[in-house]
Design an enzyme around this catalytic site. Structure first.
Site, PDB file in Angstrom:
ATOM      1  N   CYS A 383     116.888  -5.201  52.655  1.00 32.81           N
ATOM      2  CA  CYS A 383     115.532  -5.282  52.385  1.00 32.81           C
ATOM      3  C   CYS A 383     114.968  -6.744  52.910  1.00 32.81           C
ATOM      4  O   CYS A 383     115.022  -6.929  54.204  1.00 32.81           O
ATOM      5  CB  CYS A 383     115.117  -4.720  51.199  1.00 32.81           C
ATOM      6  SG  CYS A 383     113.633  -4.108  51.110  1.00 32.81           S
ATOM      7  N   HIS A 509     117.696   0.297  50.871  1.00 34.83           N
ATOM      8  CA  HIS A 509     118.592  -0.151  49.652  1.00 34.83           C
ATOM      9  C   HIS A 509     119.794   0.855  49.476  1.00 34.83           C
ATOM     10  O   HIS A 509     119.819   1.645  48.604  1.00 34.83           O
ATOM     11  CB  HIS A 509     118.040  -0.171  48.226  1.00 34.83           C
ATOM     12  CG  HIS A 509     116.707  -1.237  48.236  1.00 34.83           C
ATOM     13  ND1 HIS A 509     117.285  -2.347  47.682  1.00 34.83           N
ATOM     14  CD2 HIS A 509     115.631  -1.007  48.785  1.00 34.83           C
ATOM     15  CE1 HIS A 509     116.178  -3.158  48.000  1.00 34.83           C
ATOM     16  NE2 HIS A 509     115.107  -2.404  48.331  1.00 34.83           N
ATOM     17  N   GLU A 511     122.688   0.188  48.320  1.00 30.29           N
ATOM     18  CA  GLU A 511     123.483  -0.232  46.993  1.00 30.29           C
ATOM     19  C   GLU A 511     123.199   1.050  45.829  1.00 30.29           C
ATOM     20  O   GLU A 511     123.996   1.162  44.996  1.00 30.29           O
ATOM     21  CB  GLU A 511     122.928  -1.477  46.492  1.00 30.29           C
ATOM     22  CG  GLU A 511     121.675  -1.714  45.945  1.00 30.29           C
ATOM     23  CD  GLU A 511     120.563  -2.122  46.986  1.00 30.29           C
ATOM     24  OE1 GLU A 511     120.840  -1.797  48.225  1.00 30.29           O
ATOM     25  OE2 GLU A 511     119.636  -2.841  46.400  1.00 30.29           O
TER      26      GLU A 511
HETATM   27  N1  GLN Z   1     109.387  -8.353  49.765  1.00 27.79           N
HETATM   28  C1  GLN Z   1     109.731  -7.540  50.778  1.00 27.79           C
HETATM   29  C2  GLN Z   1     108.740  -6.333  51.169  1.00 27.79           C
HETATM   30  O1  GLN Z   1     108.031  -6.015  50.362  1.00 27.79           O
HETATM   31  C3  GLN Z   1     111.390  -7.016  50.609  1.00 27.79           C
HETATM   32  C4  GLN Z   1     111.303  -6.054  49.556  1.00 27.79           C
HETATM   33  C5  GLN Z   1     112.755  -5.999  49.084  1.00 27.79           C
HETATM   34  O2  GLN Z   1     113.593  -6.670  49.191  1.00 27.79           O
HETATM   35  N2  GLN Z   1     112.956  -4.929  48.374  1.00 27.79           N
HETATM   36  O3  GLN Z   1     108.743  -5.466  52.260  1.00 27.79           O
END
Ligand code: GLN
Length: 539
Positions: A383, A509, A511
């Site tokens: 992310c 994600h 994970e």
């Molecule tokens: N802050 C970033 C976004 O909102 C990444 C979010 C995250 O790592 N879950 O796109």
């Protein structure tokens, strides 16, 4: 089976005794005996969900397939049971009150005074029974967050009392307590457990089973004493001794016959002998690694490891799949700079940049991403970790000075990561990110495709920003390729550098989908690349 059975797990004496692990282990054993089981977490705090909580408060926010932002215990439920949970599996006081107040505003209570009993407790019971009403489950296990005696958890305990009264032997209460060991006198003490059960009794709840967390083996005499003082049968006093991995707890609980006593008290047949073959194989591989690697996990919340719970667990699953012990070097991104990067990463053969929000610690992550790219160290960005890889590449390869995400610098000349269109008019913070499962199509000639072994995948998301398509041609020409794309929106989901042993960032994600029995393919591939790198050299 005709009626759904309800099991409640409460905790006493101290917090963090591992109610979630006990609930998950029991569910695992019942599942292995052929029962359909689900677990629900009831959280007494007033936030509607944990999505708005700083990770320092309660650790990671776990995202379900249906896009619910939930307590990290749901991650344990999924990792143990290998089956998805949903919004219905996590209820908070905030959600309960919100729905009661909405009903009151609609006039549903027909002029009645709205009170904790019966209106709040009815709403709690409705959320508990909802999972049972779907007729998909033989057993619903509800874990009550917090510790007995907390003001906040009182309505939940009252709801448990009422349900036990209504359901009789179709409901069962397991109370988890701590038996401390006094070093000076060399004794295990049962008094805190007795007090904790008394506290439950004051609220009208008699536990059926006691699980005693302990550092030392409990003698039959001690179990007998607890049974006598707490009105439970001796066989229903279960020892939960500290073990080296949470994944061993189901095996210990089976040895202690927790599943058998629970089924007996619920009037259910024991069913088949639990099939734990694959589980035991995983444990064997985990405990008998043939090699060891060290991976740097870089984030800004590393003081609280629970903030990265699912990532840490996914690395354990992937390590076992590769017959390798993965040691995690927790590195604070704020403490990384150009001068110390080499020292900080010494001995690490792989680098994982964690998800995150906001500006703090960003520059350290960018330095680490550059280090991994230039020194050809396997890199896995999740992310924000993918966004960091993109920013670093823009700044140092594409010569776009101060390229950034507009989350960090809204005025940057090169907004290589930008707010998604659908987010532009969003004002509220709670539950408004791009959440839950979305499809992604992988390019055949890619690390991601090699890992998954298929083209169409679906993964969970939690973000507001995305790769800015405007720059894609430039990136691809210079050697960073988009290898995973959302087929409906064209959003870039995976970025890779083909001219590197393993350099991959994902907007989603992975994970959240790694379980003991199904380690996540990207984590497995990453660890494999790290092993290969370690055989070549160490940093
Ligand atoms: N802050 C970033 C976004 O909102 C990444 C979010 C995250 O790592 N879950 O796109």
């Amino acid at each position: 089976m005709s009626t759904t059975k309800y099991i409640f797990v409460t905790g006493g004496v101290a917090s963090s005794l591992g109610k979630g692990i006990i609930a998950s282990s029991l569910a695992k054993l019942l599942q292995a005996r052929g029962y359909k089981v689900t677990i629900q977490k009831l959280d007494p705090y007033i936030n509607v969900d944990p999505g708005t909580l700083n990770p320092y408060e309660h650790g990671e926010c776990y995202v379900t397939e249906d896009g619910a932002e939930t307590d990290l215990d749901l991650g344990h439920y999924e990792r143990f049971l290998n089956s998805p949970t949903s919004q219905a599996n996590n209820v908070t006081t905030g959600r309960i009150y919100q729905s009661v107040i909405n009903k009151e505003r609609r006039g549903d209570y027909l002029g009645k005074t709205v009170q904790i009993i019966p209106h709040i407790t009815d709403e709690i019971k409705r959320y508990i029974k909802f999972l049972g009403s779907k007729k998909k489950f033989d057993v619903v296990i509800s874990e009550i967050g917090g510790t007995v005696g907390d003001i906040e958890s009182l309505p939940y305990i009252e709801a448990v009392r009422q349900m036990k009264w209504e359901l009789g032997t179709d409901a069962l209460i397991i109370h988890l307590t701590l038996v401390p060991y006094l070093q000076a006198s060399g004794e295990l003490k049962t008094k805190p457990t007795q007090h904790s059960v008394k506290q439950l009794l004051e609220n009208g709840v008699q536990p059926d089973v006691l699980v005693l967390r302990t550092e030392h083996q409990l003698t039959p005499d001690l179990k007998g004493k607890v049974a006598l003082f707490c009105n439970v049968s001796k066989e229903a006093v279960i020892e939960s001794i500290d073990v080296s991995t949470i994944y061993e707890v189901p095996i210990r609980m089976k040895d202690e016959k927790l599943d058998e006593i629970v089924l007996k008290k619920l009037g259910l047949p024991l069913g088949i002998e639990p099939d734990l073959k694959s589980w035991n194989e995983f444990l064997y591989r985990y405990k008998n690694p043939k090699k060891e690697v060290k991976i740097a996990l870089i984030g800004k919340y590393v003081e609280l490891r629970d903030a990265y719970k699912s990532i840490a667990e996914a690395l354990i699953h992937a390590g076992a799949a590769n017959e390798c012990r993965v040691k995690v070097e927790w590195i604070h991104s704020e403490r990384i700079n150009e001068e110390n990067i080499e020292r900080k990463l010494k001995g690490c053969q792989g680098i994982l940049i964690a998800p995150g929000f906001g500006h703090r610690g960003i520059e350290g992550k960018i330095i680490a991403a550059r280090y991994a790219r230039e020194l050809k160290i396997p890199y896995f960005g999740i992310c924000l970790g993918m966004q960091i890889a993109v920013i670093e590449f823009a700044r140092n390869v594409l010569h776009m000075p101060f390229a950034d995400s507009t989350e960090m610098n809204p005025l940057t000349e090169f907004p290589v990561i930008d707010l998604m269109d659908e987010q532009k008019n969003v004002v509220d913070k709670g539950g408004t990110m791009r959440l839950g499962s979305y499809a992604c199509s992988l390019k055949r000639d890619s690390l991601a495709f090699t890992a998954y072994g298929k083209q169409k995948i679906s993964e969970r998301h939690r973000h507001r920003y995305e790769f800015n398509d405007k720059y894609l041609a430039k990136f691809e020409k210079a050697g960073m390729k988009a290898t995973g794309i959302n087929p409906d929106t064209n959003l870039v989901e995976v970025m890779e550098i083909p001219d590197h042993p393993w350099y991959l960032g994902v907007q989603f994600h992975p994970e959240y989908r790694s379980t003991v029995l199904q380690p996540h393919p990207l984590f497995v591939a990453f660890v494999k690349a790290v092993i290969e790198n370690s055989q070549k050299n160490s940093i």
